[in-house]
Every structure is written in structure tokens, then in C-alpha cells.
Design a protein around this motif. Structure first.
Motif, mmCIF file in Angstrom:
data_model
loop_
_atom_site.group_PDB
_atom_site.id
_atom_site.type_symbol
_atom_site.label_atom_id
_atom_site.label_comp_id
_atom_site.label_asym_id
_atom_site.label_seq_id
_atom_site.Cartn_x
_atom_site.Cartn_y
_atom_site.Cartn_z
ATOM 1 N N UNK A 668 -48.194 -3.182 34.525
ATOM 2 C CA UNK A 668 -48.411 -4.242 33.542
ATOM 3 C C UNK A 668 -49.723 -4.027 32.803
ATOM 4 N N UNK A 669 -50.740 -3.710 33.547
ATOM 5 C CA UNK A 669 -52.049 -3.459 32.925
ATOM 6 C C UNK A 669 -51.983 -2.269 31.983
ATOM 7 N N UNK A 670 -51.348 -1.184 32.453
ATOM 8 C CA UNK A 670 -51.246 0.013 31.618
ATOM 9 C C UNK A 670 -50.422 -0.265 30.365
ATOM 10 N N UNK A 671 -49.317 -1.019 30.531
ATOM 11 C CA UNK A 671 -48.454 -1.300 29.385
ATOM 12 C C UNK A 671 -49.187 -2.151 28.349
ATOM 13 N N UNK A 672 -49.883 -3.194 28.825
ATOM 14 C CA UNK A 672 -50.598 -4.052 27.885
ATOM 15 C C UNK A 672 -51.753 -3.298 27.220
ATOM 16 N N UNK A 673 -52.439 -2.458 28.020
ATOM 17 C CA UNK A 673 -53.519 -1.636 27.454
ATOM 18 C C UNK A 673 -52.971 -0.710 26.379
ATOM 19 N N UNK A 674 -51.799 -0.137 26.647
ATOM 20 C CA UNK A 674 -51.187 0.748 25.661
ATOM 21 C C UNK A 674 -50.787 -0.025 24.409
ATOM 22 N N UNK A 675 -50.266 -1.242 24.606
ATOM 23 C CA UNK A 675 -49.884 -2.058 23.456
ATOM 24 C C UNK A 675 -51.103 -2.449 22.620
ATOM 25 N N UNK A 676 -52.199 -2.771 23.321
ATOM 26 C CA UNK A 676 -53.445 -3.078 22.599
ATOM 27 C C UNK A 676 -53.895 -1.863 21.799
ATOM 28 N N UNK A 677 -53.942 -0.742 22.506
ATOM 29 C CA UNK A 677 -54.396 0.488 21.843
ATOM 30 C C UNK A 677 -53.525 0.812 20.643
ATOM 31 N N UNK A 678 -52.198 0.693 20.837
ATOM 32 C CA UNK A 678 -51.278 1.011 19.742
ATOM 33 C C UNK A 678 -51.470 0.051 18.571
ATOM 34 N N UNK A 679 -51.655 -1.237 18.878
ATOM 35 C CA UNK A 679 -51.865 -2.200 17.799
ATOM 36 C C UNK A 679 -53.118 -1.854 16.997
ATOM 37 N N UNK A 680 -54.196 -1.547 17.730
ATOM 38 C CA UNK A 680 -55.426 -1.160 17.026
ATOM 39 C C UNK A 680 -55.247 0.165 16.298
ATOM 40 N N UNK A 681 -54.599 1.125 16.969
ATOM 41 C CA UNK A 681 -54.401 2.435 16.336
ATOM 42 C C UNK A 681 -53.571 2.300 15.066
ATOM 43 N N UNK A 682 -52.519 1.476 15.154
ATOM 44 C CA UNK A 682 -51.690 1.278 13.963
ATOM 45 C C UNK A 682 -52.496 0.619 12.846
ATOM 46 N N UNK A 683 -53.279 -0.410 13.243
ATOM 47 C CA UNK A 683 -54.100 -1.087 12.238
ATOM 48 C C UNK A 683 -55.135 -0.138 11.651
ATOM 49 N N UNK A 684 -55.779 0.651 12.521
ATOM 50 C CA UNK A 684 -56.770 1.623 12.047
ATOM 51 C C UNK A 684 -56.114 2.675 11.163
ATOM 52 N N UNK A 685 -54.928 3.125 11.591
ATOM 53 C CA UNK A 685 -54.221 4.125 10.786
ATOM 54 C C UNK A 685 -53.831 3.539 9.433
ATOM 55 N N UNK A 686 -53.397 2.264 9.446
ATOM 56 C CA UNK A 686 -53.049 1.625 8.185
ATOM 57 C C UNK A 686 -54.240 1.500 7.255
ATOM 58 N N UNK A 687 -55.376 1.080 7.827
ATOM 59 C CA UNK A 687 -56.589 0.987 7.011
ATOM 60 C C UNK A 687 -57.020 2.354 6.511
ATOM 61 N N UNK A 688 -56.972 3.332 7.413
ATOM 62 C CA UNK A 688 -57.375 4.691 7.026
ATOM 63 C C UNK A 688 -56.481 5.218 5.921
ATOM 64 N N UNK A 689 -55.161 4.956 6.055
ATOM 65 C CA UNK A 689 -54.239 5.402 5.017
ATOM 66 C C UNK A 689 -54.527 4.690 3.698
#
Length: 744
Positions: A668-689
Motif C-alpha cells: 500500500x505504501x509503495x503503491x501510494x508513493x508510486x501514485x504520488x510520484x507519477x502524479x508529480x512526474x506527470x504534472x512536471x512533465x506537463x509543465x516542462x512540455x
């Protein structure tokens, strides 16, 4: 130096006009091409054709033509008395030598033939041509020899021409002016010398000269006879030139070689100049007077060009060189050049020529050709450059680029803030989920919470004690025994399940609490966090197996133990009884036949009695023992299910509930951590793009800006340079107001 600089500036002006004309065909030119081309063509022709005109006035035989010849460096114009000029002769520089007759009416065929035959008879390879347009006739020479021009001019412009060449008389009556073009470096490109016909006095100068030639001239060279320098007849005409024609007059007293040295005084304190100043009083302030010897200058030039030899002037009584000087000159390394140099210095022609040119180029107020053309060049260059400058300003001042830059900077700031937020949130979740402290708050962490929920005390209080209470009820045990302990297994399963569920709820609640806090810290980005899959944290039931609580072995043990103890007790008791006399007598009487059994009989009897007693004792204590045995079995099963794990009766390995919850919470911790990371990564990637898209648009705009600047700026700079240089030349050639006035 003045003439060299002027020639360079004039040549530059031609190139500048050509550059402007070339720009008219440029795609970046804005304006009326036809109108601009016509203007530039006109200015180019004006620069080429318009001349600074010096008009030479004077009486017959005063030396006007001789002075012009001296300036030109050879005898081009007729000079002897009978060959005095009767026509206005313009002399200008050209690439080839030619003479143009400006006819008032077309020449007849007989006149054209007469002139052609005469030129052919001169045997100089010249030819006569009709103009393509107009009535002019042009004599084109095969060579540039001065003698050829002189031959052709004699039948056209001299006083004796009517008598000497009667066939050309009608032709001569059709022109008052001729234009002579010479390829000589002694004449500037934009200066024309105008030789006027000789008269008995300056005042008798004909109407054409007075009303056409002088007004269109830039300065007047007034030739004065030294013997008649103070002639009052000249005063009125000179006053008209100065006051009404506004022309500068230079006074030249020729034949200075015939004057005594003390008579040569340009300041007018004595000699002819003094007489001249007296006659000019009230008309000309500070007149400029030059004493020259046109003869000396011409002979000097002819010697320098080897058109004359020293022997040619040896017996010329007009050439007067003091004996001592002549001796020194003849003894020098190059006597001809020495004599030529001496005569040129004595002629004072160089000083006169330099002053005339200096005035035309620096002080002249009328028709300053180069200045006028350069001002037009500057004006047109600025006019052509201005639209280019506006284009550059418009290209460089691009609101869209400013907007994009501002957007990019804002997005970059957001990107930096988001990166910081990402790091902060992920660190917060890591501490909350794994355990630790942050900003004064202490967090247990999932794994530690599992350990706390499954510690021995919790299991004892929440599982084992309830089960112990259940076992304490006799009816429960009796019922369980009758049903092979299935009710006990069910109770164990119920209580364990309830315990595990409470732990699971607590853990999921903790996880949800942590996640909510993390999502709150993420703000609007929380909606992009994928939820943790349901059922990720779950517990599979472990097998309880068979509960063993049988008592047979216990009864057998009590039987054996009672028998043994009874046997020992019986033997001892028998031995004691047998030792008594009265017992022995009784037994002997009773057991006469079995007396050999003695103590063995007591032991056997004791054994039987002890076994019976053991069974009776086991029966009396069987319920408590069974409960204790079940309690131990239950503890063992509970601990296997909750903390230890083990194997089922068929050999299948199962994990304890605690371990399953640890694993589930870890996932559960790993999954939520991954979801957090992915949300930030997607947001960062969107901003970067988005930033890259903006940067790409910025780069495209800048690329286009650079293309426009690279295309336009060199043109603008070149036009600006043309304008600045043209203006500088114009200013340098502007009339000097501080210089002497027209009457000076």
C-alpha cells in the motif's frame, strides 16, 4: 590635397548614387521606384555633367587662352594675336578628346562636307559626326594630341578664320559656343574652363557672356593688362558682376615676366595692383590679385612633357632667366626638369589654380554641385533606411515574444515550486508511512503500527483471554468434545478474524489518514493521484487444523501409576501384617495351602487396589486437565495464525496474519508513493512540455527576428553609412560664411 579629397568625394558620390539605385530593386525598398530612379538618374547626370565653371574675361591679347593653356599644361587653344578666340569655348575633362559645336540650326550637307574635308585634310585621323538628337556636330579625334585640337580649332574660332577658311563661314555663323573635352589629369572632373572672346575692354564683353555665361558661372577670372590696370572703363562692368551677378572675381595680371620685381605686389601697395585697387574702390572689398606668367607656365609644362627642348627656348627673348640661375640649372642632373620647375615657380600658376579650386570647393555659394548631390544622397538614403528601421523596431518589439517570455518565466517558477512540493510531499509521506519525526510531530509508520497491533499483550487481551473465558464454561467444552471440537475451532476463527479485522481497520484508517494529509499537501494536484487499489491489504485465513484434547493416555497413566503405587503399598502392608503373631496364626489357618505367596499376594492386592484408585482419581480431575490442554493447543494455534505462521495438516505453508498485513501495508505504501510520484512526474512533465512549447515558439520568433535582422540590418546600416558620409561631405563642402564674400 584639396583637389584629391574632392575627387575622392566626387567618385564616392557616384558610387553612392549607384548603390541607392541598386537598392531600388531590393524587395525591402518601399516607395515609388520610378520616381526615385528618375531623381537618382538626374542627380547622377548632374554630378557628371554639371561643372564648376570658371569664366575668363579680358581684352584682346591679354592672355586668356594662354592662361587656360598654362592650366591645361599644353597648347590646346589658339593664342597668337590673329588667332584670338571669337567663340565662347568651354573646356572640360572627358575620357576621350572631342569638340562639340552647339549649332543654333542644323548644318547643311555642304557645311558638314566642308568641315569633314577640312578635318580630313589636317591628316590627324579625326572625323566629324552628327548628333543622334539635336543639331550638334562633334569632331572625334584619333589621338589626344594637343596639336590636333589646335589644328581643328583654328578654322572654327579664330579672328582670321573667315579669311583663311571661307567655306566654313556659314557654319561658324551658326554657333557661338563650342565645347572641348580633354582627357587630362590637370583638369578636375567637375570643373569647366570658359574662354571668352577678346574685346578692346572688359566692358565690351558681348551680351551672351554678360547675361548667360557669367550668371551660370561660379567664379570669374578677370584678366588685366598691367599697363591698363586702373582703366575706369572696367569699373561699371565689374560692379555689375559683383553686385548684380553675385559672382566672385579674381583679378589676374598676366605677363608678370615682363614686370620688374618691385612692381609685383598683390597687396596693391605699388605697381599695377595699386592702380587696380584704386579703380575698384567702393566696389570690391579686399580683392584678390594674382600676378602670373602664362607663358612661363605653358613652357614649363611643355618642357616637363618633353614637347619642347631647352634648345627651343634658348633664343626665345620672352623667356628671361638670370644668367647665374640659368648656369646652375643647366649644370644640375636633369637640366630640362630644372628649368621647367624654375619657370613654373616663377609663373605663380600653381598658387592661382589652387586658390581658384579652393574657392570653388570650399567657399562657393552658388551651385555647389557636390554639396547639393550629397545632400540629396543623404536625404534619400535616410528615406530608404527609415522603413527598414521601422521594420526592425516592429520585429524586435514583438508583444507576443514578451508575452511568451512572461509565461515561460511564470511556468518555470511553477515548475521549480512543483519540484520543491514534490520533494516535500514525498518526504512527508515517507516519514508518515515509514515512521519518523517531522517538524515536531512523531509518526509511527505502518510496519511499526502492525507490530504494535500484534504484540503479545494485544493478542493476550483481545484473543487469548476471550478464548480462555470460553473454555472456562464446562458446557462449552462438553459441547466441543461431543462435536470433535468444531465449536472451539469456530470460536477461535471468530475471535481471530475479529482481531485481525480490527487491526486491518486500524491500519487502513491510518493509511487513509496519511493519504488524506498527503493529498491535502498536494493541493489541486491531489485529483490526479490514482487511488490505491482496493483489497491490496488483505489477510488470508490460516488453517486451524485438528484440536487434540483426548484423555485415554491420561487414564492409562493414572491406572498404571495407581497399580504400581498400590503394589508397593500392598507389599509393605503385607509384610507388616505377617510380622504380627496373631495375624500369622490367622492367615495360616485361612491360607494353609497358599502360604507360599506371602508378600507377593500383598503386592498384587495392592496393585489392583491402586489401579482402581488411580482410575477413580483421574476421573475426578479429568475436566481441569482437558481445559489446560485445550488452552495450550488454542494458544499454539492462535500464535500460528497471528504471528508465526506454519504448515497445514496437508503440508501447505501459510503466513501469519501479521506478516500478511505487513506485506499489504508495504505494498500500500509503495503503491501510494508510486501514485504520488507519477502524479508529480506527470504534472512536471506537463509543465516542462508546456515550457518547451513556449520556448520553441520563442525560438521560432527569435529565429525569424534574426532572419529579418540579418536581411535588413546590413541594408539599413549601409544606407545609414551612405547618409552619414554624404552629409559629412556636404557639410565639409558647404560655403564658408566666414570666408571672403563674392566681392572679396
Amino acid at each position: 590635397m584639396i583637389t584629391t579629397q574632392h575627387a575622392e568625394n566626387r567618385a564616392w558620390a557616384f558610387r553612392a548614387i549607384e548603390e541607392l539605385q541598386a537598392f531600388l530593386g531590393d524587395s525591402d525598398f518601399e516607395g515609388d521606384i520610378g520616381e526615385e530612379q528618375a531623381l537618382l538618374d538626374r542627380k547622377w547626370r548632374e554630378l557628371r555633367d554639371n561643372k564648376y565653371r570658371m569664366v575668363f574675361l579680358g581684352a584682346f591679347n591679354v592672355g586668356k587662352s594662354a592662361l587656360i593653356n598654362a592650366i591645361l599644361g599644353d597648347e590646346y587653344l589658339p593664342t597668337v594675336l590673329e588667332e584670338c578666340t571669337t567663340k565662347i569655348t568651354h573646356v572640360a575633362k572627358a575620357e576621350t578628346m572631342k569638340t562639340v559645336l552647339n549649332l543654333s540650326v542644323p548644318a547643311t550637307e555642304n557645311e558638314f562636307t566642308a568641315l569633314s574635308n577640312l578635318i580630313e585634310a589636317c591628316n590627324m585621323g579625326a572625323s566629324v559626326e552628327r548628333a543622334e538628337t539635336g543639331d550638334d556636330l562633334t569632331i572625334v579625334y584619333a589621338s589626344n594630341a594637343a596639336k590636333d585640337l589646335l589644328k581643328s580649332l583654328r578654322p572654327l574660332v579664330t579672328v582670321s578664320a573667315d579669311e583663311d577658311f571661307p567655306l566654313l563661314k556659314s557654319l561658324r555663323n551658326k554657333f557661338d559656343e563650342i565645347h572641348v573635352y580633354l582627357p587630362t589629369d590637370l583638369l578636375e572632373d567637375d570643373i569647366a574652363l570658359v574662354d571668352s572672346p577678346g574685346v578692346h575692354s572688359i566692358a565690351e564683353t558681348n551680351e551672351k557672356i554678360a547675361h548667360e555665361i557669367i550668371p551660370n558661372s561660379h567664379l570669374v577670372v578677370c584678366m588685366i593688362e598691367s599697363q591698363n590696370a586702373g582703366n575706369e572703363q572696367n569699373r561699371e562692368f565689374i560692379e555689375q558682376i559683383v553686385k548684380h551677378r553675385h559672382r566672385k572675381i579674381f583679378f589676374v595680371i598676366n605677363k608678370s615676366d615682363q614686370l620688374n620685381p618691385d612692381e609685383i605686389d598683390p597687396l596693391g601697395r605699388r605697381g599695377p595692383a595699386k592702380d587696380l585697387l584704386r579703380s575698384l574702390e567702393g566696389i570690391v572689398d579686399h580683392p584678390e590679385i594674382f600676378f602670373v606668367s602664362a607663358l612661363y607656365a605653358l613652357v614649363s609644362a611643355q618642357l616637363a612633357n618633353y614637347h619642347l627642348q631647352l634648345s627651343d627656348i634658348e633664343y626665345n627673348n620672352k623667356i628671361k632667366i638670370p644668367w647665374a640661375i640659368q648656369r646652375d640649372l643647366l649644370q644640375c642632373e636633369e637640366p630640362t626638369k630644372g628649368v621647367a620647375s624654375y619657370l613654373m615657380i616663377q609663373s605663380n600658376i600653381a598658387a592661382l589654380k589652387n586658390r581658384l579650386i579652393d574657392y570653388l570647393y570650399k567657399e562657393n555659394r552658388e551651385g555647389a554641385i557636390l554639396e547639393s548631390v550629397c545632400r540629396v544622397i543623404a536625404a534619400r538614403a535616410w528615406a530608404y533606411a527609415r522603413p527598414l528601421q521601422i521594420k526592425l523596431e516592429m520585429v524586435m518589439d514583438n508583444p507576443r515574444l514578451d508575452e511568451l517570455t512572461q509565461q515561460r518565466e511564470q511556468l518555470t517558477k511553477r515548475l521549480e515550486d512543483l519540484r520543491a512540493q514534490s520533494q516535500n510531499v514525498q518526504e512527508l509521506f515517507q516519514i508518515m508511512a515509514a515512521g519518523g519525526s517531522r517538524e515536531g510531530s512523531v509518526y509511527t509508520g505502518y510496519e511499526r503500527l502492525v507490530s504494535e497491533l500484534f504484540d503479545d499483550k494485544a493478542i493476550e487481551d483481545q484473543v487469548l483471554k476471550p478464548l480462555g473465558q470460553w473454555l472456562a464454561v464446562k458446557e462449552n467444552i462438553a459441547t466441543a468434545k461431543r462435536a470433535s471440537y468444531a465449536p472451539l475451532a469456530a470460536e477461535i476463527q471468530r475471535i481471530v478474524d475479529a482481531f485481525v479485522q480490527r487491526c486491518l481497520d486500524r491500519l487502513l484508517g491510518e493509511a487513509h489518514s496519511v493519504q488524506r494529509r498527503v493529498l491535502d499537501a498536494m493541493g489541486a494536484l491531489a485529483r490526479d493521484v490514482a487511488p490505491v487499489p482496493e483489497g491490496l491489504v488483505r489477510v488470508s485465513r490460516g488453517p486451524i487444523g485438528t484440536l487434540q484434547a483426548g484423555m485415554a493416555a491420561s487414564y492409562f497413566g493414572f491406572l498404571v501409576s495407581g497399580a504400581v503405587l498400590g503394589a508397593v503399598a500392598g507389599a509393605v502392608a503385607w509384610s507388616v501384617l505377617i510380622a504380627r503373631p496373631d495375624v500369622q496364626i490367622a492367615l495360616n489357618n485361612l491360607l494353609q495351602d497358599f502360604f507360599y505367596l506371602d508378600a507377593r499376594l500383598g503386592a498384587g492386592a495392592g496393585a489392583v487396589l491402586g489401579g482402581v484408585l488411580g482410575l477413580l482419581l483421574r476421573g475426578a480431575t479429568s475436566t481441569g486437565v482437558r481445559r489446560e490442554k485445550l488452552a495450550r493447543c488454542v494458544r499454539e494455534k492462535v500464535m500460528q495464525l497471528l504471528t508465526q505462521g506454519g504448515k497445514s495438516e496437508v503440508g501447505t505453508v501459510f503466513n501469519a496474519a501479521r506478516d500478511q498485513l505487513r506485506e499489504g501495508m508495504s505494498q500500500c505504501r509503495a503503491a501510494f508513493a508510486e501514485n504520488i510520484r507519477k502524479a508529480f512526474d506527470d504534472a512536471l512533465a506537463g509543465l516542462s512540455m508546456e515550457i518547451e512549447t513556449i520556448r520553441a515558439e520563442e525560438e521560432e520568433i527569435r529565429r525569424k527576428q534574426e532572419e529579418v535582422v540579418a536581411r535588413i540590418e546590413p541594408k539599413r546600416a549601409a544606407l545609414a553609412d551612405l547618409a552619414e558620409k554624404a552629409l559629412a561631405i556636404a557639410e565639409a563642402n558647404a560655403p564658408n560664411e566666414a570666408a571672403a564674400g563674392v566681392g572679396a
